[in-house]
Design a protein around this motif. Structure first.
Motif, PDB file in Angstrom:
ATOM      1  N   ALA A 120      19.210  61.172-112.900  1.00 35.35           N
ATOM      2  CA  ALA A 120      18.262  61.143-114.013  1.00 35.35           C
ATOM      3  C   ALA A 120      18.326  62.407-114.870  1.00 35.35           C
ATOM      4  O   ALA A 120      17.617  62.514-115.875  1.00 35.35           O
ATOM      5  CB  ALA A 120      16.846  60.968-113.477  1.00 35.35           C
ATOM      6  N   GLY A 121      19.167  63.369-114.472  1.00 36.36           N
ATOM      7  CA  GLY A 121      19.325  64.587-115.252  1.00 36.36           C
ATOM      8  C   GLY A 121      18.385  65.710-114.878  1.00 36.36           C
ATOM      9  O   GLY A 121      18.352  66.747-115.552  1.00 36.36           O
ATOM     10  N   ALA A 122      17.614  65.539-113.797  1.00 38.98           N
ATOM     11  CA  ALA A 122      16.650  66.573-113.391  1.00 38.98           C
ATOM     12  C   ALA A 122      17.280  67.653-112.524  1.00 38.98           C
ATOM     13  O   ALA A 122      16.661  68.691-112.300  1.00 38.98           O
ATOM     14  CB  ALA A 122      15.491  65.929-112.638  1.00 38.98           C
ATOM     15  N   ILE A 123      18.499  67.434-112.040  1.00 39.13           N
ATOM     16  CA  ILE A 123      19.180  68.372-111.159  1.00 39.13           C
ATOM     17  C   ILE A 123      20.552  68.672-111.740  1.00 39.13           C
ATOM     18  O   ILE A 123      21.323  67.755-112.049  1.00 39.13           O
ATOM     19  CB  ILE A 123      19.339  67.781-109.738  1.00 39.13           C
ATOM     20  N   ASP A 124      20.871  69.956-111.880  1.00 38.90           N
ATOM     21  CA  ASP A 124      22.195  70.350-112.360  1.00 38.90           C
ATOM     22  C   ASP A 124      23.218  70.377-111.233  1.00 38.90           C
ATOM     23  O   ASP A 124      24.381  70.011-111.434  1.00 38.90           O
ATOM     24  CB  ASP A 124      22.140  71.755-112.984  1.00 38.90           C
ATOM     25  N   PHE A 125      22.771  70.837-110.062  1.00 35.90           N
ATOM     26  CA  PHE A 125      23.695  71.045-108.947  1.00 35.90           C
ATOM     27  C   PHE A 125      22.972  70.774-107.638  1.00 35.90           C
ATOM     28  O   PHE A 125      21.774  71.079-107.494  1.00 35.90           O
ATOM     29  CB  PHE A 125      24.214  72.492-108.947  1.00 35.90           C
ATOM     30  N   ILE A 141      28.185  62.323-112.008  1.00 37.11           N
ATOM     31  CA  ILE A 141      28.312  63.461-111.107  1.00 37.11           C
ATOM     32  C   ILE A 141      29.770  63.692-110.750  1.00 37.11           C
ATOM     33  O   ILE A 141      30.610  62.792-110.850  1.00 37.11           O
ATOM     34  CB  ILE A 141      27.482  63.252-109.817  1.00 37.11           C
ATOM     35  N   VAL A 142      30.048  64.909-110.306  1.00 32.49           N
ATOM     36  CA  VAL A 142      31.406  65.257-109.900  1.00 32.49           C
ATOM     37  C   VAL A 142      31.320  66.281-108.778  1.00 32.49           C
ATOM     38  O   VAL A 142      30.484  67.186-108.801  1.00 32.49           O
ATOM     39  CB  VAL A 142      32.217  65.803-111.094  1.00 32.49           C
ATOM     40  N   ALA A 143      32.160  66.119-107.761  1.00 30.33           N
ATOM     41  CA  ALA A 143      32.214  67.069-106.652  1.00 30.33           C
ATOM     42  C   ALA A 143      33.091  68.243-107.051  1.00 30.33           C
ATOM     43  O   ALA A 143      34.238  68.057-107.476  1.00 30.33           O
ATOM     44  CB  ALA A 143      32.755  66.395-105.401  1.00 30.33           C
ATOM     45  N   ASP A 149      27.085  66.814-117.362  1.00 32.10           N
ATOM     46  CA  ASP A 149      26.571  67.539-118.526  1.00 32.10           C
ATOM     47  C   ASP A 149      26.318  69.004-118.190  1.00 32.10           C
ATOM     48  O   ASP A 149      26.600  69.894-118.993  1.00 32.10           O
ATOM     49  CB  ASP A 149      25.280  66.895-119.035  1.00 32.10           C
ATOM     50  N   ALA A 150      25.774  69.248-117.008  1.00 30.01           N
ATOM     51  CA  ALA A 150      25.511  70.624-116.588  1.00 30.01           C
ATOM     52  C   ALA A 150      26.817  71.384-116.406  1.00 30.01           C
ATOM     53  O   ALA A 150      26.909  72.574-116.749  1.00 30.01           O
ATOM     54  CB  ALA A 150      24.706  70.637-115.294  1.00 30.01           C
ATOM     55  N   LEU A 151      27.850  70.725-115.864  1.00 28.29           N
ATOM     56  CA  LEU A 151      29.128  71.398-115.672  1.00 28.29           C
ATOM     57  C   LEU A 151      29.722  71.808-117.018  1.00 28.29           C
ATOM     58  O   LEU A 151      30.315  72.890-117.149  1.00 28.29           O
ATOM     59  CB  LEU A 151      30.093  70.486-114.910  1.00 28.29           C
ATOM     60  N   ALA A 152      29.529  70.972-118.018  1.00 20.35           N
ATOM     61  CA  ALA A 152      30.031  71.308-119.351  1.00 20.35           C
ATOM     62  C   ALA A 152      29.254  72.457-119.975  1.00 20.35           C
ATOM     63  O   ALA A 152      29.832  73.341-120.622  1.00 20.35           O
ATOM     64  CB  ALA A 152      29.969  70.076-120.256  1.00 20.35           C
TER      65      ALA A 152
END
Length: 317
Positions: free
Chosen positions: A76-81, A99-101, A218-221
Motif C-alpha cells: 500500500a506504500g506505507a513501508i519503504d523497506f 517490491i524487490v529483494a 518507488d522508495a528504491l528509486a
C-alpha cells in the motif's frame, strides 16, 4: 494497528527517540525511511551491533507481528523497506506488490519447524494423519508441512489445516485445540521455553528459508542511497551478532520484551549469515516458487528473476 516509531532527532538524542540515521551526508531535511519490523527484530539487531549512528537519513519504525500484514502495508506504500521470509515475499510478489529483494540472509530450513506439545503422543510426521495443524496464511507453514507429509507418504488431504496468526497458533496448541503448529524463530523458542513444546520436524532439506531485505520499488528509486546504507548496516550487524550471540540476545530480550531464555534460545538456533543475492539465491527461490505453484498455493508463470535487484549492493556486503 502497528505503532510508528519515528522522529528525526539531532545528535545523541536520536537513539533515545528510536530513530536511526546513517551513512549519508547531513542535510537540513534528511530523508525519512519508513521501515517495517517484525517483533522489533531488526531494530534490536542494529542497536545491539552499534549500527545506529545518525547522520543523514531517519528511520520511522513501524512494528508488526508477522510478515503478511507487513507486506500488505508495503504494497500500500506505507513501508519503504522491510525484511521478510522468502515464502511471504513470493506471495506478496505474486499478488502484484511493487517490491524487490535487495539483500538476503540465509536462515536455512532449521529455522522453521513443526511443533507439538511436550505431552503429545505424536512421534513422527506420519502420526499427523487426521490431526489439526495450525499455521499462518501466506507463509512458510504450508510448503514445510506438505513437504514433510510427502516424505512420510501422506498428502495435504491427510491433515486438517487451520490458518491463524502466530499468537493465536501458540495458544491453540497450548490449549489442545490443535495437534501441531508450524512456525519459525523466535516462536519456536517461545513454544519450547514457555509451553514445553517439542520439535517434531524442522524444515532442513525442505525450505531454503532466506530472509530478504525488501524495498518498495518507488522508495528504491527515490531513496536508493538510504536503502543501500541500511542494507549494508544489516549485513555488518548480522556478522557482529553471529560473533556476539549473548550480547545480541540481551538486546533482543530488552527491546522485544521476549523472556531472556526465549531470546537466548532463538539467537543460539539462528544461523545469522547475510549473503549477496546471486544466481544461487535466485535459483533456490525459483525452485521454492515452483513447489508453491505445484501445491496450487500461488499463481504460475511468474518471472522470479525480476523480483530481485542484485545491483543494489553489487555483490558487496
Amino acid at each position: 494497528m502497528p505503532i510508528p516509531r519515528r522522529l528525526c532527532l539531532a545528535g545523541a538524542g536520536a537513539l533515545a527517540g528510536h530513530v536511526f540515521t546513517a551513512g549519508l551526508a547531513a542535510a537540513a531535511e534528511p530523508i525519512m525511511l519508513s521501515v517495517g519490523d517484525q517483533n522489533d527484530s531488526l531494530r534490536s539487531l542494529l542497536e545491539a551491533a552499534g549500527e545506529a549512528a545518525p547522520t543523514g537519513y531517519c528511520i520511522a519504525w513501524k512494528e508488526f507481528t508477522q510478515a503478511q500484514p507487513l507486506l500488505q502495508a508495503q504494497n500500500a506504500g506505507a513501508i519503504d523497506f522491510c525484511r521478510a521470509g522468502d515464502v511471504a515475499f513470493l506471495f506478496a510478489y505474486a499478488s502484484g506488490a511493487p517490491i524487490v529483494a535487495v539483500g538476503a540472509n540465509i536462515t536455512g530450513g532449521q529455522g522453521a519447524a513443526i511443533l507439538v506439545r511436550g505431552d503429545s503422543a505424536i512421534a513422527t510426521v506420519r502420526d499427523l494423519k487426521g490431526k489439526r495443524v495450525i499455521l499462518s496464511p501466506a507463509g512458510l507453514g504450508e510448503p514445510l508441512l506438505y513437504g514433510r507429509l510427502e516424505q512420510a507418504g501422506l498428502t495435504a488431504a491427510d491433515v486438517h489445516v487451520v490458518r491463524a496468526a502466530q499468537n493465536v497458533a501458540q495458544l491453540s496448541l497450548a490449549t489442545g485445540r490443535v495437534d501441531a503448529w508450524v512456525t519459525w524463530q523466535p516462536y519456536i523458542a517461545l513454544g519450547q521455553e514457555v509451553d514445553g513444546d517439542r520439535i517434531l520436524a524442522d524444515g532442513a532439506g525442505i525450505l531454503p528459508f532466506y530472509v530478504f531485505g525488501i524495498a518498495h520499488r518507488d522508495a528504491l528509486a527515490a531513496k536508493r542511497a538510504a536503502i543501500v546504507d541500511l542494507q549494508r548496516r544489516i549485513a555488518r550487524a548480522t556478522a557482529w551478532a553471529r560473533a556476539h550471540r549473548d550480547l545480541y540476545a540481551r538486546t533482543l530480550a530488552k527491546i522485544s520484551h521476549l523472556p531472556d531464555a526465549v531470546a537466548r534460545r532463538s539467537v543460539a538456533a539462528s544461523r545469522l549469515e547475510d549473503v549477496a543475492i546471486d544466481d544461487g539465491v535466485i535459483r533456490d527461490t525459483a525452485a521454492l516458487y515452483g513447489r508453491l505453484a505445484a501445491y496450487g498455493l500461488i499463481a504460475k508463470g511468474l518471472d522470479i528473476r525480476a523480483a530481485f535487484d542484485p545491483t543494489v549492493l553489487g555483490g558487496v556486503l
